[in-house]
Design a protein around this motif. Structure first.
Motif, PDB file in Angstrom:
ATOM      1  N   ARG A  47      81.882 -14.104 -12.271  1.00  0.00           N
ATOM      2  CA  ARG A  47      82.186 -13.789 -13.486  1.00  0.00           C
ATOM      3  C   ARG A  47      81.287 -14.565 -14.786  1.00  0.00           C
ATOM      4  O   ARG A  47      81.134 -15.503 -15.631  1.00  0.00           O
ATOM      5  N   PHE A  48      80.294 -15.261 -13.604  1.00  0.00           N
ATOM      6  CA  PHE A  48      79.291 -16.477 -14.271  1.00  0.00           C
ATOM      7  C   PHE A  48      77.702 -15.904 -13.202  1.00  0.00           C
ATOM      8  O   PHE A  48      77.269 -16.630 -14.034  1.00  0.00           O
ATOM      9  N   ASP A  49      77.896 -14.398 -13.202  1.00  0.00           N
ATOM     10  CA  ASP A  49      76.260 -14.396 -12.115  1.00  0.00           C
ATOM     11  C   ASP A  49      75.560 -13.657 -13.730  1.00  0.00           C
ATOM     12  O   ASP A  49      74.967 -13.373 -13.946  1.00  0.00           O
ATOM     13  N   CYS A  50      74.783 -15.034 -13.139  1.00  0.00           N
ATOM     14  CA  CYS A  50      73.770 -15.074 -14.663  1.00  0.00           C
ATOM     15  C   CYS A  50      72.060 -14.850 -14.576  1.00  0.00           C
ATOM     16  O   CYS A  50      71.918 -15.653 -13.395  1.00  0.00           O
ATOM     17  N   HIS A  51      71.636 -14.378 -15.059  1.00  0.00           N
ATOM     18  CA  HIS A  51      70.195 -13.508 -14.589  1.00  0.00           C
ATOM     19  C   HIS A  51      69.788 -14.227 -16.281  1.00  0.00           C
ATOM     20  O   HIS A  51      70.244 -13.627 -17.294  1.00  0.00           O
ATOM     21  N   ILE A  52      68.339 -15.113 -16.454  1.00  0.00           N
ATOM     22  CA  ILE A  52      67.857 -15.025 -16.981  1.00  0.00           C
ATOM     23  C   ILE A  52      66.352 -13.783 -17.043  1.00  0.00           C
ATOM     24  O   ILE A  52      66.222 -13.482 -16.144  1.00  0.00           O
ATOM     25  N   ILE A  53      66.641 -13.361 -18.396  1.00  0.00           N
ATOM     26  CA  ILE A  53      65.437 -12.470 -18.595  1.00  0.00           C
ATOM     27  C   ILE A  53      64.278 -12.853 -19.771  1.00  0.00           C
ATOM     28  O   ILE A  53      64.630 -13.431 -20.605  1.00  0.00           O
ATOM     29  N   THR A  54      62.537 -13.169 -18.972  1.00  0.00           N
ATOM     30  CA  THR A  54      62.355 -13.540 -20.413  1.00  0.00           C
ATOM     31  C   THR A  54      61.124 -12.485 -20.512  1.00  0.00           C
ATOM     32  O   THR A  54      60.349 -12.114 -18.824  1.00  0.00           O
ATOM     33  N   ILE A  55      61.052 -11.698 -21.480  1.00  0.00           N
ATOM     34  CA  ILE A  55      59.676 -11.102 -22.272  1.00  0.00           C
ATOM     35  C   ILE A  55      58.621 -12.174 -22.394  1.00  0.00           C
ATOM     36  O   ILE A  55      58.527 -12.835 -23.308  1.00  0.00           O
ATOM     37  N   LEU A  56      57.732 -11.311 -21.879  1.00  0.00           N
ATOM     38  CA  LEU A  56      55.992 -11.954 -21.775  1.00  0.00           C
ATOM     39  C   LEU A  56      55.137 -11.081 -22.574  1.00  0.00           C
ATOM     40  O   LEU A  56      54.755  -9.895 -22.139  1.00  0.00           O
ATOM     41  N   GLY A  57      54.526 -11.345 -24.363  1.00  0.00           N
ATOM     42  CA  GLY A  57      54.347 -10.274 -24.666  1.00  0.00           C
ATOM     43  C   GLY A  57      52.224 -10.936 -23.735  1.00  0.00           C
ATOM     44  O   GLY A  57      52.299 -12.286 -24.114  1.00  0.00           O
ATOM     45  N   LEU A  58      51.680  -9.563 -23.297  1.00  0.00           N
ATOM     46  CA  LEU A  58      50.280  -9.973 -22.734  1.00  0.00           C
ATOM     47  C   LEU A  58      48.853  -9.769 -23.870  1.00  0.00           C
ATOM     48  O   LEU A  58      49.580  -7.881 -24.587  1.00  0.00           O
ATOM     49  N   GLY A  59      47.866  -9.961 -23.418  1.00  0.00           N
ATOM     50  CA  GLY A  59      46.973 -10.234 -24.671  1.00  0.00           C
ATOM     51  C   GLY A  59      46.555  -8.596 -23.916  1.00  0.00           C
ATOM     52  O   GLY A  59      45.725  -7.691 -24.859  1.00  0.00           O
ATOM     53  N   LYS A  60      46.145  -7.932 -22.784  1.00  0.00           N
ATOM     54  CA  LYS A  60      45.785  -6.617 -21.937  1.00  0.00           C
ATOM     55  C   LYS A  60      47.062  -6.854 -20.650  1.00  0.00           C
ATOM     56  O   LYS A  60      47.257  -7.398 -20.429  1.00  0.00           O
ATOM     57  N   PHE A  61      46.083  -6.425 -20.047  1.00  0.00           N
ATOM     58  CA  PHE A  61      46.921  -5.531 -18.829  1.00  0.00           C
ATOM     59  C   PHE A  61      46.995  -6.289 -17.924  1.00  0.00           C
ATOM     60  O   PHE A  61      45.797  -6.305 -17.550  1.00  0.00           O
ATOM     61  N   ILE A  62      47.550  -6.416 -16.710  1.00  0.00           N
ATOM     62  CA  ILE A  62      47.349  -7.427 -15.678  1.00  0.00           C
ATOM     63  C   ILE A  62      47.250  -6.644 -14.507  1.00  0.00           C
ATOM     64  O   ILE A  62      48.757  -5.965 -14.599  1.00  0.00           O
ATOM     65  N   GLY A  63      46.710  -6.274 -14.070  1.00  0.00           N
ATOM     66  CA  GLY A  63      46.722  -6.101 -12.787  1.00  0.00           C
ATOM     67  C   GLY A  63      46.758  -5.922 -11.225  1.00  0.00           C
ATOM     68  O   GLY A  63      47.627  -7.444 -11.297  1.00  0.00           O
ATOM     69  N   ALA A  64      48.094  -4.918 -10.528  1.00  0.00           N
ATOM     70  CA  ALA A  64      48.541  -6.018  -9.313  1.00  0.00           C
ATOM     71  C   ALA A  64      48.013  -6.989  -8.543  1.00  0.00           C
ATOM     72  O   ALA A  64      48.844  -7.742  -8.401  1.00  0.00           O
ATOM     73  N   GLU A  65      47.275  -6.378  -8.077  1.00  0.00           N
ATOM     74  CA  GLU A  65      46.452  -7.581  -7.682  1.00  0.00           C
ATOM     75  C   GLU A  65      46.069  -8.796  -7.461  1.00  0.00           C
ATOM     76  O   GLU A  65      46.396  -9.955  -7.029  1.00  0.00           O
ATOM     77  N   GLU A  66      46.224  -8.725  -9.353  1.00  0.00           N
ATOM     78  CA  GLU A  66      45.042 -10.446 -10.061  1.00  0.00           C
ATOM     79  C   GLU A  66      46.380 -10.861  -9.910  1.00  0.00           C
ATOM     80  O   GLU A  66      46.668 -12.333  -9.587  1.00  0.00           O
ATOM     81  N   MET A  67      47.351 -10.250 -10.416  1.00  0.00           N
ATOM     82  CA  MET A  67      48.928 -10.440 -10.832  1.00  0.00           C
ATOM     83  C   MET A  67      49.484 -11.308  -9.336  1.00  0.00           C
ATOM     84  O   MET A  67      50.083 -12.662  -9.544  1.00  0.00           O
TER      85      MET A  67
END
Length: 497
Positions: A47-67
């Protein structure tokens, strides 16, 4: 002459901190891990299974390998982000943090956005709606407990503010907002100097009941202050306990119903001017948090009055269950300091609850929302309510068990109207994995309320972030409009004065 690309940065690393405390290193070597704290265990309960969601606005796209390279050098080195929660087969013992090998393919997700990217390129507002829908879909589910409880989703889609969006989903048992912001800052670098960590937002020491020096006046002041703290603590603690049994907020159209913690949430946000908020703060002689309480009160008044012929119930009670950092030093600390053994600013969920009543009422002078909100907050500052709730929760869990503690806290929170928080962020532009951040918008789901209001500062901006149950609040953008309008109304009133 060839100039160095300011975004072609060296990947930041967390090598400058010990990845675990001495206790954790010994336990990890023995293969046993260490027990979850009561607060971390609390956030695992159904009843308190809390998940934090954080949205990051990015100036450009980050590729998978870079991430992945960036996360391997930073986040994965943190002991909480490279451990799983293990419970013995009987389920009786406290779950333990046990180190594990992190497979980033399980944690870094690049969904196929289909034709939405094309639509967003023409109309970025369509990109905003896609991100909202995507997060609403995420909130239907919980993180897989067989691996470390975090993941990041990267959406190759343009929005009205950013070239692309990354969405962190982190289980609340890993740490509170102060801990996670410290870690986030350690994972970033200034875009103006890609070798340097961001400046830490200024912190202040908590005030105490005692003064400095000694003498009759100081002694009288100390005694008076102690009496004020004691009286306020008694009253506020009594009201907190009463809220677990019979004291409820006025039933309004923002209050959740049974099972709200299990329903999906829609997350929306709006950028406000931090300079406008500071102008009000300076003119009124209060804090930024006081201003945000006043602005939220004015917005809720406006929202709840709409469609009700402008009328509000008499003596309306609208309260927030507010998580308070109880560390001796407030503000955001360096990650190295938080991970140091014996640190007063230690990592984890170091929080207590307080219940703050918003002045939701018709005010002829908009500045009265700030005055009344400041007065309410000042009473809370001169009390030990957060310490009381923290210690009493530990005592209840230790003596009666985690289930009883969770049930009592669930009753308190569900008897209030909303959740509210305000977190300070970087004061200069920072880059994440070499890409400049445009905005930071955090929220949470999994707790028993239909409305959560977060404020997050970044450079000269303030993000207002709402997480809502759409069955209760089907028009969250309207409430964002009310927040924006109320801020301008109060600022204009300050300018007239």
């Amino acid at each position: 002459m060839h100039r160095k690309n300011p975004l072609a940065v060296k990947i930041p690393s967390l090598r400058f901190i010990s990845p675990a405390t001495e206790e954790e290193m010994v336990a990890a070597t023995a293969g046993k891990g260490i027990p979850l704290s009561p607060a971390a265990n609390f956030f695992r309960q159904p009843r308190f299974d809390c998940h934090i969601i954080t949205i990051l606005g990015l100036g450009k796209f980050i590729g998978a390998e870079e991430m992945k390279a960036g996360l391997e050098a930073t986040l994965v080195r943190h002991p909480r982000f490279s451990s799983v929660q293990v419970t013995d087969k009987s389920g009786r013992d406290t779950p333990r943090w046990v180190p594990t090998k992190v497979n980033l393919d399980d944690h870094v997700i690049y969904p196929d956005v289909g034709t939405a990217a094309t639509a967003a390129a023409v109309d970025p507002v369509a990109g905003d709606r896609f991100v909202e829908d995507y997060i609403a879909g995420l909130s239907h589910s919980r993180l897989d407990t067989s691996r470390p409880l975090w993941e990041i989703h990267v959406l190759a889609i343009r929005t009205s503010e950013a070239a692309s969006v990354a969405i962190f989903r982190i289980h609340h048992s890993l740490g509170d907002g102060v801990s996670l912001m410290s870690l986030f800052l350690a994972c970033t670098r200034r875009t103006s100097d890609n070798e340097s960590l961001p400046s830490l937002p200024s912190a202040r020491r908590r005030s105490t009941a005692a003064g400095t020096g000694f003498g009759p006046c100081v002694l009288l002041s100390w005694i008076w202050s102690f009496l004020v703290y004691t009286l306020n603590s008694f009253v506020h603690s009594f009201l907190f306990v009463a809220s677990a049994f019979f004291l409820k907020d006025t039933r309004t159209r923002i209050m959740g119903s049974e099972g709200v913690e299990f329903r999906p949430k829609r997350c929306v946000h709006r950028t406000l001017s931090l300079d406008d908020i500071k102008d009000i703060k300076n003119a009124m002689g209060c804090t930024i948090n006081d201003v945000l309480v006043g602005v939220t009160s004015a917005a809720l008044t406006r929202y709840l009055s709409r469609g009700n012929e402008g009328l509000l119930p008499k003596n309306i009670r609208i309260r927030t269950s507010l998580l308070v950092n109880i560390r001796p030093t407030t503000g955001i600390q360096s990650l190295a300091e938080m991970m140091k053994k014996g640190s007063a600013a230690r990592w984890g969920n170091q929080m207590g609850y307080i219940l703050l009543r918003f002045p939701v009422m018709k005010c002829d002078d908009p500045l009265d929302y700030i005055r009344k909100g400041t007065a309410a907050v000042e009473k809370k500052k001169k009390s030990w309510e957060a310490i009381f709730t923290h210690l009493s929760a530990l005592l209840i869990v230790k003596t009666l068990g985690i289930k009883v503690g969770t049930d009592l806290c669930h009753r308190v929170v569900s008897n209030t109207s909303l959740s509210f928080s305000n977190l300070v962020g970087p004061t200069e532009e920072v880059g994440f994995c070499g890409v400049p951040l445009v905005y930071i918008a955090p929220s949470v789901y999994g707790h028993p309320q239909a409305l959560t209001v977060h404020f997050q500062s970044y450079i000269n901006k303030m993000k207002a972030v709402l997480s809502v149950d759409e069955l209760v609040i089907p028009n969250p953008h309207e409430l964002l409009d009310d927040i924006s309008y109320s801020l301008q109304l109060i600022r204009n009133a300050v300018m007239r004065h």
